[in-house]
Motif scaffolding. Structure first.
Motif, mmCIF file in Angstrom:
data_model
loop_
_atom_site.group_PDB
_atom_site.id
_atom_site.type_symbol
_atom_site.label_atom_id
_atom_site.label_comp_id
_atom_site.label_asym_id
_atom_site.label_seq_id
_atom_site.Cartn_x
_atom_site.Cartn_y
_atom_site.Cartn_z
ATOM 1 N N SER A 140 1.187 -1.428 -0.165
ATOM 2 C CA SER A 140 -0.150 -0.139 0.387
ATOM 3 C C SER A 140 1.161 0.890 0.112
ATOM 4 N N PHE A 141 2.231 1.233 0.451
ATOM 5 C CA PHE A 141 3.436 2.471 1.167
ATOM 6 C C PHE A 141 3.624 2.526 -0.530
ATOM 7 N N MET A 142 3.902 1.452 -1.139
ATOM 8 C CA MET A 142 4.462 1.898 -2.686
ATOM 9 C C MET A 142 3.592 2.538 -3.296
ATOM 10 N N GLN A 143 2.368 1.548 -3.311
ATOM 11 C CA GLN A 143 1.529 2.022 -4.246
ATOM 12 C C GLN A 143 1.013 3.575 -4.767
ATOM 13 N N LYS A 144 1.367 4.212 -3.172
ATOM 14 C CA LYS A 144 0.465 5.596 -2.932
ATOM 15 C C LYS A 144 1.430 6.421 -3.581
ATOM 16 N N HIS A 145 2.945 5.454 -3.602
ATOM 17 C CA HIS A 145 3.961 6.671 -3.273
ATOM 18 C C HIS A 145 4.742 6.510 -4.465
ATOM 19 N N GLU A 146 3.876 5.581 -5.507
ATOM 20 C CA GLU A 146 4.686 5.408 -6.755
ATOM 21 C C GLU A 146 5.530 4.692 -7.060
ATOM 22 N N ILE A 147 5.959 3.870 -6.067
ATOM 23 C CA ILE A 147 7.060 3.360 -6.226
ATOM 24 C C ILE A 147 7.255 2.272 -6.671
ATOM 25 N N GLU A 148 8.344 1.532 -8.151
ATOM 26 C CA GLU A 148 8.400 0.655 -8.598
ATOM 27 C C GLU A 148 8.614 -0.483 -7.639
ATOM 28 N N TRP A 149 8.443 -0.914 -7.739
ATOM 29 C CA TRP A 149 8.547 -2.607 -7.688
ATOM 30 C C TRP A 149 9.599 -3.333 -7.427
ATOM 31 N N GLU A 150 9.818 -2.786 -9.115
ATOM 32 C CA GLU A 150 11.186 -4.011 -9.916
ATOM 33 C C GLU A 150 12.154 -3.121 -9.774
ATOM 34 N N LYS A 151 12.576 -2.050 -8.850
ATOM 35 C CA LYS A 151 12.996 -1.949 -8.797
ATOM 36 C C LYS A 151 14.251 -2.600 -7.041
ATOM 37 N N CYS A 152 13.366 -3.593 -6.861
ATOM 38 C CA CYS A 152 13.612 -3.757 -5.618
ATOM 39 C C CYS A 152 14.663 -5.100 -5.599
ATOM 40 N N VAL A 153 15.797 -4.838 -5.077
ATOM 41 C CA VAL A 153 16.866 -6.212 -5.574
ATOM 42 C C VAL A 153 17.178 -7.285 -4.584
ATOM 43 N N ASP A 154 16.981 -6.653 -2.829
ATOM 44 C CA ASP A 154 16.740 -7.730 -2.456
ATOM 45 C C ASP A 154 16.170 -7.918 -0.918
ATOM 46 N N VAL A 155 15.487 -8.646 -0.487
ATOM 47 C CA VAL A 155 14.932 -8.031 0.910
ATOM 48 C C VAL A 155 15.448 -9.554 2.039
ATOM 49 N N CYS A 156 15.917 -8.453 3.137
ATOM 50 C CA CYS A 156 16.922 -9.035 4.415
ATOM 51 C C CYS A 156 16.073 -9.924 5.252
ATOM 52 N N SER A 157 15.749 -10.199 5.970
ATOM 53 C CA SER A 157 15.240 -10.811 7.064
ATOM 54 C C SER A 157 15.534 -11.653 7.889
ATOM 55 N N ASP A 158 14.997 -12.197 9.346
ATOM 56 C CA ASP A 158 15.539 -13.273 10.381
ATOM 57 C C ASP A 158 15.060 -14.349 9.918
ATOM 58 N N ALA A 159 14.374 -14.345 8.669
ATOM 59 C CA ALA A 159 13.355 -15.988 8.572
ATOM 60 C C ALA A 159 14.458 -16.714 7.851
ATOM 61 N N SER A 160 15.072 -17.651 7.896
ATOM 62 C CA SER A 160 15.323 -18.745 6.455
ATOM 63 C C SER A 160 14.989 -18.715 5.672
ATOM 64 N N ARG A 161 15.405 -19.819 4.238
ATOM 65 C CA ARG A 161 14.888 -19.716 3.398
ATOM 66 C C ARG A 161 14.124 -21.544 3.969
ATOM 67 N N ALA A 162 14.577 -22.064 5.055
ATOM 68 C CA ALA A 162 14.074 -22.971 5.136
ATOM 69 C C ALA A 162 12.513 -23.232 6.249
ATOM 70 N N MET A 163 12.426 -21.619 6.603
ATOM 71 C CA MET A 163 11.536 -21.679 7.900
ATOM 72 C C MET A 163 10.386 -21.387 7.566
ATOM 73 N N ASP A 164 8.981 -21.320 7.492
ATOM 74 C CA ASP A 164 7.799 -20.927 7.324
ATOM 75 C C ASP A 164 7.176 -20.091 8.600
ATOM 76 N N GLY A 165 6.693 -19.200 8.480
ATOM 77 C CA GLY A 165 6.480 -18.311 9.381
ATOM 78 C C GLY A 165 5.646 -16.684 8.507
ATOM 79 N N LYS A 166 5.360 -15.730 9.334
ATOM 80 C CA LYS A 166 4.816 -14.929 8.262
ATOM 81 C C LYS A 166 5.948 -14.407 8.001
ATOM 82 N N ILE A 167 6.719 -13.721 8.598
ATOM 83 C CA ILE A 167 7.680 -12.909 7.607
ATOM 84 C C ILE A 167 8.025 -13.959 6.630
ATOM 85 N N ALA A 168 8.329 -14.723 6.654
ATOM 86 C CA ALA A 168 8.962 -15.580 5.052
ATOM 87 C C ALA A 168 7.948 -15.461 4.451
#
Length: 694
Positions: free
Chosen positions: A327-355
């Motif tokens: 919603s924030f991205m669409q409100k301010h017309e920021i393109e998702w295509e520019k996103c190159v990486d997302v860092c979090s505390d969830a590993s690839r093997a984990m299942d959770g809300k952040i993942a």
């Protein structure tokens, strides 16, 4: 009375008019057989005399004259009962009288060419000019256009030029510099200055995380006291115009946060790419708070700022987190295509809300990758240890909790430590969430072992541990190894930390672990200072069981770190040091490699590489080597750790306390966690009302 009347008439009229009025007024008194000093005391004759005087003046030079007026109740004559038919003496209440003056326009002096001999020309309208000094450009009023006043200015302000001829001043006046019109001086009004001051104070209140009421209750009184002591009371009163009430400061902080957000959105729209870092936690009021940080290139550096701080109103699911960010991205017309990486505390093997949220982000940003926080990897890797060392660690925590969980015991321990002259007076509480606590906790426990031995009750089942040398040897080793691990963890925290920095630290730690294990096998404990000093103190050696447990822990720690930080063929090594590249990297095409060759052959670029950080180095080459520099920046954009989110939640908890549960902390976080400084002047210019409280 006649003199009093003439004084009134002479207030604004020339002598001719005064004499004309006086002569005709005398004739009027003679015709009506009335004494002139009693004329104005008779109320019945008052209006006739006033009309007569006004008519005389009007006929003289068509000007209006001020007439002596007073209230009806104050001009009623007091007639004496003992003297009927005669005019009695009446006292005038001069203080209650009113004078209404109808004056003509003030006299205007005209400029004369001879005034240039005093160094003055005219400024403004020629019919009503001001005097302007041709030397200092000072502008004097029209009343100063008198030779004596102009000469005094020349002799006092410019004594060195008082004997100059008029030709000197004429030549000075005709010079090109003096032909320029004087620049108007723009001065803020008191309301504008007070408004800007209010925004500045509110900005500092938000940065400090203090309550809004501190402005009205503390800052303003202190500012008034300082100004009164340093200047005077007149300047101190101006501080009252600066509005710092609770509601005003809240509005100011929202305006400042909105300006920072507007600037950040403009930067993200023009940048080549950005990476995200996100995490979720609960605040003191039970709300789920989402923090999202963004990393992007701006000008000649890579910046890190808070993108979003929002409270999740409903379920804190991965979909809800993604919808909030989207919603924030669409409100301010920021393109998702520019996103190159997302860092979090969830590993690839984990299942959770952040993942789940990361998965949804990668769906709308197909070119984006995901990464697991390297600090979390490090914290997970150091948890494994042999059972003998794990038991010592658990027992040490129990001893600490036995004292820290009882305030009375803590107070008694403090008194005992002070009497024995100990280096410390309290133990530290162990917390699993705090990564750096374990090393400090164990070191403090080992340093207070003598005081604890005296303090501990023999009935406590773990009191014998403090007299067991084998247990203390293991404790000394754990204190040393966790101190070293904490130092590595701390070196990976901070802003602008890249993946190369973290893997360099991990590579160094892996080599140290192998060296420490080899040294322990040779019974050399110099690399562990606490353990080495304790062995010297007790004049003993380490048992083989303890040595084998230490070696097992060190080698197991190394293998676990290799699992979490695998050694791979780094195709982006050219980004870390382009001057060591001799063959074409796999990640570069031929055109980019040719540009890299040109870059490494430039001696000035090589000098900049040794002076600038890696982020600033590649960002500064965007204009000269755009293709290869953009590739390098894209490699440097991803976050390596979750340090910003962890720091952000610490600031959030300090700002929104149990005493401020209803506070909307998002504007405060925008100000505290952003590197962008708000433009207060721009905010004030947008306001239609310049009143200091708006």
């Amino acid at each position: 009375m006649v003199a009093h009347l003439l004084c009134i008439l002479s207030y604004d009229f020339n002598t001719f008019v005064i004499l004309n009025v006086y002569s005709k007024l005398t004739m009027f008194c003679t015709t009506n057989s009335l004494p002139m000093d009693l004329l104005l005391k008779q109320g019945s004759l008052k209006q006739e005399v006033e009309s007569f005087c006004y008519q005389i003046v009007s006929e003289s030079n068509d000007q209006k004259v001020g007439i002596l007026q007073s209230e009806d109740e104050q001009l009623q004559p007091a007639v004496s009962k003992n003297s009927e038919g005669e005019l009695s003496r009446v006292k005038f209440m001069s203080n209650s009288n009113k004078i209404t003056t109808f004056s003509k326009k003030p006299k205007r002096r005209k400029y004369d060419e001879s005034y240039l001999s005093f160094g003055f020309t005219y400024f403004g309208n020629r019919d009503a000019p001001h005097a302007q000094c041709v030397l200092c450009k000072k502008i004097l009023s029209n009343s100063s256009l008198a030779p004596s006043k102009l000469r005094r200015h020349l002799e006092t302000k410019h004594a060195a030029y008082k004997d100059k001829d008029i030709s000197f001043f004429k030549q000075h006046l005709e010079s090109p510099e003096n032909n320029k019109p004087p620049a108007p001086k723009i001065v803020n009004t008191d309301n504008e200055s007070a408004t800007e001051a209010s925004y500045n104070v509110s900005y500092h209140i938000a940065l400090s995380g203090e309550a809004h009421t501190i402005g009205e209750l503390l800052i303003k009184p202190c500012a008034k006291d300082v100004v009164m002591r340093m200047f005077d009371e007149q300047y101190s009163k101006k501080i009252d115009a600066v509005q710092l009430s609770n509601s005003t400061v809240a509005r100011r902080i929202k305006d400042l946060a909105a300006d920072i957000e507007e600037e950040l959105v403009c930067r993200l729209k023009i940048c080549d790419g950005f990476s995200l870092q996100l995490d979720e936690s609960a605040d003191v009021s039970g709300l789920a708070v989402l923090l999202v940080f963004v990393r992007y290139r701006f000008n000649k550096s890579i910046e890190e700022d808070l993108l979003l701080c929002e409270s999740l109103q409903s379920n804190a699911t991965g979909e809800e987190i993604f919808n909030c960010i989207n919603s924030f991205m669409q409100k301010h017309e920021i393109e998702w295509e520019k996103c190159v990486d997302v860092c979090s505390d969830a590993s690839r093997a984990m299942d959770g809300k952040i993942a789940e949220a990361v998965t949804l982000i990668k769906y709308v940003a197909p070119e984006s990758s995901s990464s697991h926080c390297l600090l979390y990897r490090h914290a997970l890797a150091v948890k494994t240890m042999p059972a003998s060392l794990k038991n010592v660690l658990d027992q040490a925590v129990q001893i600490i909790n036995y004292i820290k969980a009882r305030p009375h015991q803590s107070r008694l321990l403090k008194i005992l430590c002070e009497e024995m002259g100990a280096q410390h007076t309290a133990l530290l509480l162990n917390t699993e969430v705090r990564w750096l606590s374990r090393g400090k906790v164990l070191v403090r426990l080992f340093e207070l072992r003598r005081e604890l031995l005296v303090f501990m009750d023999s009935a406590f089942r773990l009191s014998d541990c403090l007299t067991n040398s084998s247990w203390l040897l293991r404790l000394a080793y754990l204190a040393d190894i966790f101190t070293k691990l904490n130092e590595v963890n701390l070196s990976m925290q901070g802003k602008n930390v890249t993946v190369f920095t973290v893997f360099d630290k991990m590579s160094s730690l892996l080599r140290k672990l192998e060296f420490w294990a080899s040294s322990v096998e040779e019974e050399n404990f110099d690399c562990f200072p606490t353990l080495s000093d304790f062995l010297t103190e007790i004049n003993s050696t380490v048992d083989k069981d303890i040595c084998s447990a230490i070696v097992q822990h060190l080698r197991g720690l190394r293998s676990t770190l290799l699992k979490y930080f695998p050694v791979t063929n780094d195709n982006n090594a050219w980004v870390r040091n382009p001057f060591t590249v001799t063959v074409k990297p796999v990640s570069l095409v031929a055109r980019d490699y040719e540009s890299l060759i040109d870059l490494t052959s430039d001696s000035q670029v090589k000098q900049n590489f040794s002076e600038l950080s890696l982020n600033d180095f590649w960002s500064s080459l965007i204009q000269e080597y755009p293709s290869v520099a953009r590739r390098a920046v894209r490699v440097l954009l991803p976050f390596a750790t979750m340090h910003l989110c962890e720091t952000g939640f610490s600031y959030y908890a300090a700002t929104k306390t149990k005493y401020r549960k209803r506070l909307d902390a998002a504007p405060h976080m925008r100000i505290r966690l952003s590197n962008i400084t708000p433009n207060i002047k721009r905010i004030c210019d947008k306001k239609t009302q310049k009143h200091c409280s708006h």
